[in-house]
Design a protein around this motif. Structure first.
Motif, PDB file in Angstrom:
ATOM      1  N   LYS A 492       0.836  -1.200   0.000  1.00 50.88           N
ATOM      2  CA  LYS A 492       0.000   0.000   0.000  1.00 50.88           C
ATOM      3  C   LYS A 492       0.869   1.247   0.000  1.00 50.88           C
ATOM      4  O   LYS A 492       1.949   1.275   0.583  1.00 50.88           O
ATOM      5  N   GLY A 493       0.365   2.277  -0.650  1.00 51.08           N
ATOM      6  CA  GLY A 493       1.116   3.519  -0.761  1.00 51.08           C
ATOM      7  C   GLY A 493       0.992   4.394   0.466  1.00 51.08           C
ATOM      8  O   GLY A 493       0.358   4.028   1.464  1.00 51.08           O
ATOM      9  N   GLU A 494       1.552   5.559   0.414  1.00 55.64           N
ATOM     10  CA  GLU A 494       1.522   6.500   1.522  1.00 55.64           C
ATOM     11  C   GLU A 494       0.082   6.866   1.866  1.00 55.64           C
ATOM     12  O   GLU A 494      -0.712   7.219   0.993  1.00 55.64           O
ATOM     13  N   GLY A 495      -0.256   6.742   3.134  1.00 58.31           N
ATOM     14  CA  GLY A 495      -1.622   7.039   3.553  1.00 58.31           C
ATOM     15  C   GLY A 495      -2.625   6.025   3.036  1.00 58.31           C
ATOM     16  O   GLY A 495      -3.831   6.268   3.084  1.00 58.31           O
ATOM     17  N   ARG A 496      -2.126   4.892   2.529  1.00 58.19           N
ATOM     18  CA  ARG A 496      -2.977   3.819   1.979  1.00 58.19           C
ATOM     19  C   ARG A 496      -3.867   4.324   0.846  1.00 58.19           C
ATOM     20  O   ARG A 496      -4.948   3.790   0.596  1.00 58.19           O
ATOM     21  N   LYS A 497      -3.401   5.339   0.126  1.00 56.11           N
ATOM     22  CA  LYS A 497      -4.186   5.918  -0.950  1.00 56.11           C
ATOM     23  C   LYS A 497      -4.085   5.055  -2.203  1.00 56.11           C
ATOM     24  O   LYS A 497      -2.987   4.681  -2.613  1.00 56.11           O
ATOM     25  N   LEU A 500      -1.099   4.720  -5.335  1.00 55.06           N
ATOM     26  CA  LEU A 500       0.274   4.960  -4.890  1.00 55.06           C
ATOM     27  C   LEU A 500       0.966   3.662  -4.472  1.00 55.06           C
ATOM     28  O   LEU A 500       2.016   3.704  -3.834  1.00 55.06           O
ATOM     29  N   THR A 502       3.157   0.280  -4.316  1.00 50.71           N
ATOM     30  CA  THR A 502       4.477  -0.118  -4.807  1.00 50.71           C
ATOM     31  C   THR A 502       4.461  -1.616  -5.082  1.00 50.71           C
ATOM     32  O   THR A 502       3.938  -2.399  -4.280  1.00 50.71           O
ATOM     33  N   GLN A 513       6.777   1.184  -9.625  1.00 49.43           N
ATOM     34  CA  GLN A 513       5.560   1.971  -9.475  1.00 49.43           C
ATOM     35  C   GLN A 513       5.021   2.292 -10.857  1.00 49.43           C
ATOM     36  O   GLN A 513       5.737   2.872 -11.680  1.00 49.43           O
TER      37      GLN A 513
END
Length: 604
Positions: A492-497, A500, A502, A513
């Motif tokens: 999961k990406g930053e803030g689970r957004k 985003l 990886t 990405q």
């Protein structure tokens, strides 16, 4: 059993002379012994003779007859036995010229549980003898809409038994007038039973009887000057009538009808099944056969009718198009119920089914085109030699280590294949250890693949997790001799957004990405989200089952509050079981005497 063969061609005359007039199943084989076709017959001699004595066969049947080198027949005691045997052989042998529909036994139903205060619930799968079931329904949406209607009209509870047993005050559903709150005694068992009986009558299509009953109760309440009760019954009647007026399809009869239409366009066949129950049109469902071989609409419909009603309830009336179907209904008790549309109402139903079949074909073509482009984009992004035919994705779900469940969802040719989904109830690990849970799930799924089983081997494995979870997956593959499997860890990406994420791709030294608008990336997201959903549903069910009757409940002195404290402190029942007496004493509300009782009973 009898058989006939020839080195070059099939001697039909000699074979037909040996045939019986009994019901049974016949199999047509090619020179190599491969099964070309499996069929059933009320009269074996008459049915098999029709292939070799009639002319004007469809191109598909004519081509099949040119390849017949052998025939085998099995006589049965009845038409019903022949039907069952035919379906069994078709699913087992998958003959080239049979039209095979996917074996889908998971029609949804509405259920009413047993007990003093029955629960209204959505159901798929096997039946529990203690519950009553109503259906089947063509899809989940029809079930949920019907449950909402019944709940609104009759105020039956829908909560899980574990929730019902531990309520101390009414829930939100009571506040919005969707439940009479039997959990806290706001309705008597007798009054609730009356509502249950009316709901059951309504679900069985006895709408007039229900409304007449409510009208009589309303009049009685008014005569007794119970105006509030009379007003509530009046609103209940209005609610039911409004729904019935909206859902009736030009019908004044509370009829049970199946409407089945087969359409073939550009060699693409589709069967649409619409269901009317108690005069209510519940919606429809499209079916696409797995094997066609240039079949005509009548042949496709005949195959569907035989397979569908082999193990499903038969309504009072079945409307079919095209018609006639020759011996399509042979061996199916639906024969006397089935036929073409007879009046304007039935013709309207049939036209709707035919139109929906064509719409389903158009939608499927568009979906296939979209799936192909997404697979191609994924192949390019991951530098694969071919687009991945089968993708499997794994996810883990639990609540503080309690009720750990791993999911495995499957995507075939860009479309989710729900019949291949699997869940793994994880046990024997430390609560909350996602690495151990992932290792167990992967080992259980791929142990047979590593032992040489090649069926359903994936081309790509997705792991919902970062570098650590992906490393565990690679270790498992190495242990099982499956190093060749391609895999990706989706972190999961930053803030689970979303967008985003990886990707940790096996064989690449650096994380990857992809652009947010990459079609292949969208496919990965969709599969990952489905694995997450499937894992959560399984976890909640397992947790509810465990909470419905926990071993802690059998210990005197352990109520809901203390049970919650114990599970929160130790991350689930396994953690409580592993705790020492001193550990248990540190939990709020647990005395040493109670800790000793917990310690002893959980190990007995």
């Amino acid at each position: 059993m009898s058989s006939a063969s020839s080195a070059t061609s099939f001697d039909s005359r000699s074979f037909l002379a040996t045939l019986t007039d009994a019901p049974g199943v016949y199999r047509m084989l090619d020179a190599a012994g491969g099964v070309l076709y499996v069929g059933k017959a009320k009269n074996l001699k008459r049915r098999v003779s029709s292939y070799f004595q009639k002319t004007g066969h469809s191109p598909r049947i004519a081509l099949m007859l040119q390849q017949v080198a052998h025939m085998e027949v099995t006589a049965t005691r009845s038409e019903a036995e022949a039907l069952i045997l035919e379906n069994t052989l078709i699913k087992k042998l998958v003959p080239k010229y049979n039209i095979l529909f996917r074996d889908d036994k998971s029609y949804p139903y509405i259920g009413l549980s047993g007990g003093t205060f029955p629960r209204l619930f959505y159901h798929r799968g096997g039946f529990d003898k203690k519950s009553r079931y109503f259906g089947p329904f063509p899809n989940a949406l029809a079930v949920r809409e019907s449950i909402q209607l019944v709940q609104k009209a009759f105020l039956l509870r829908t909560c899980e038994n574990a929730v019902f047993a531990h309520r101390s005050r009414p829930c939100l559903l009571h506040q919005i007038h969707r439940c009479t709150a039997p959990c806290v005694g706001l309705i008597s068992a007798d009054d609730y039973a009356t509502d249950v009986r009316l709901a059951e009558l309504f679900l069985r299509g006895k709408h007039s009887e229900v409304i007449d009953n409510l009208s009589a109760r309303m009049s009685e309440a008014a005569d007794q000057l119970k105006f509030e009760d009379a007003a509530m019954l009046r609103d209940q009647i209005k609610s039911l009538q409004a729904v019935l007026h909206r859902q009736y399809v030009s019908s004044t009869r509370e009829a049970d009808v199946d409407i089945i239409a087969a359409v073939v366009e550009h060699g693409e066949p589709c069967v649409n099944l619409a269901m009317v129950r108690g005069g209510l049109h519940l919606g429809d469902r499209a079916y696409f056969p797995q094997a066609v071989g240039g079949a005509e609409a009548g042949e496709v419909l005949a195959a569907f009718v035989a397979q569908h009603y082999a193990d499903k309830p038969i309504p009072a009336r079945i409307i079919l198009s095209p018609w006639p179907l020759d011996d399509a209904l042979e061996g199916v008790q639906a024969g006397r119920h089935a036929g073409p549309a007879k009046n304007e109402m039935e013709r309207a139903w049939l036209a709707m089914a035919e139109n929906n079949a064509r719409l389903a074909m158009t939608s499927r073509k568009q979906a296939n085109t979209r799936s192909g482009s997404r697979l191609a984009a994924l192949q390019e992004a991951l530098d694969l030699s071919d687009p991945p035919h089968r993708i499997e994705c794994f996810d883990i779900s639990h609540t503080m280590g309690e009720g750990t469940v791993a999911s495995c969802v499957v995507c075939v040719d860009g479309a989710m294949k729900k019949s291949d989904y699997r869940r793994f109830n994880i046990s024997g690990i430390t609560g909350g250890d996602d690495y151990a849970a992932m290792r167990q799930a992967l080992t259980r799924r791929y142990a047979k693949v590593g032992a040489g089983e090649t069926a359903n081997t994936p081309d790509l494995v997705l792991i919902d997790g970062g570098k650590g979870q992906h490393s565990i997956a690679r270790d498992v593959f190495a242990e099982l001799g499956l190093d060749h499997l391609q895999s990706i860890g989706v972190a999961k990406g930053e803030g689970r957004k979303p967008g985003l994420e990886t990707l940790f791709v096996h064989g690449r030294s650096e994380p990857l990405q992809l652009a947010m608008d990459n079609a292949g990336f969208h496919l990965l997201q969709e599969i990952r989200d489905e694995a997450h959903r499937f894992a959560i549903v399984g976890h909640r069910a397992r947790r509810a089952k465990a909470r419905g009757h926990s071993k802690l409940e059998d210990i005197a002195g352990i109520g809901p509050a203390r049970r919650r404290n114990l599970l929160a402190q130790f991350g689930g029942l396994d953690g409580v079981r592993a705790a020492t007496i001193e550990d248990l004493c540190r939990v709020t509300g647990i005395s040493r005497h109670l800790a000793e009782a917990i310690y002893t009973q959980l190990r007995s």
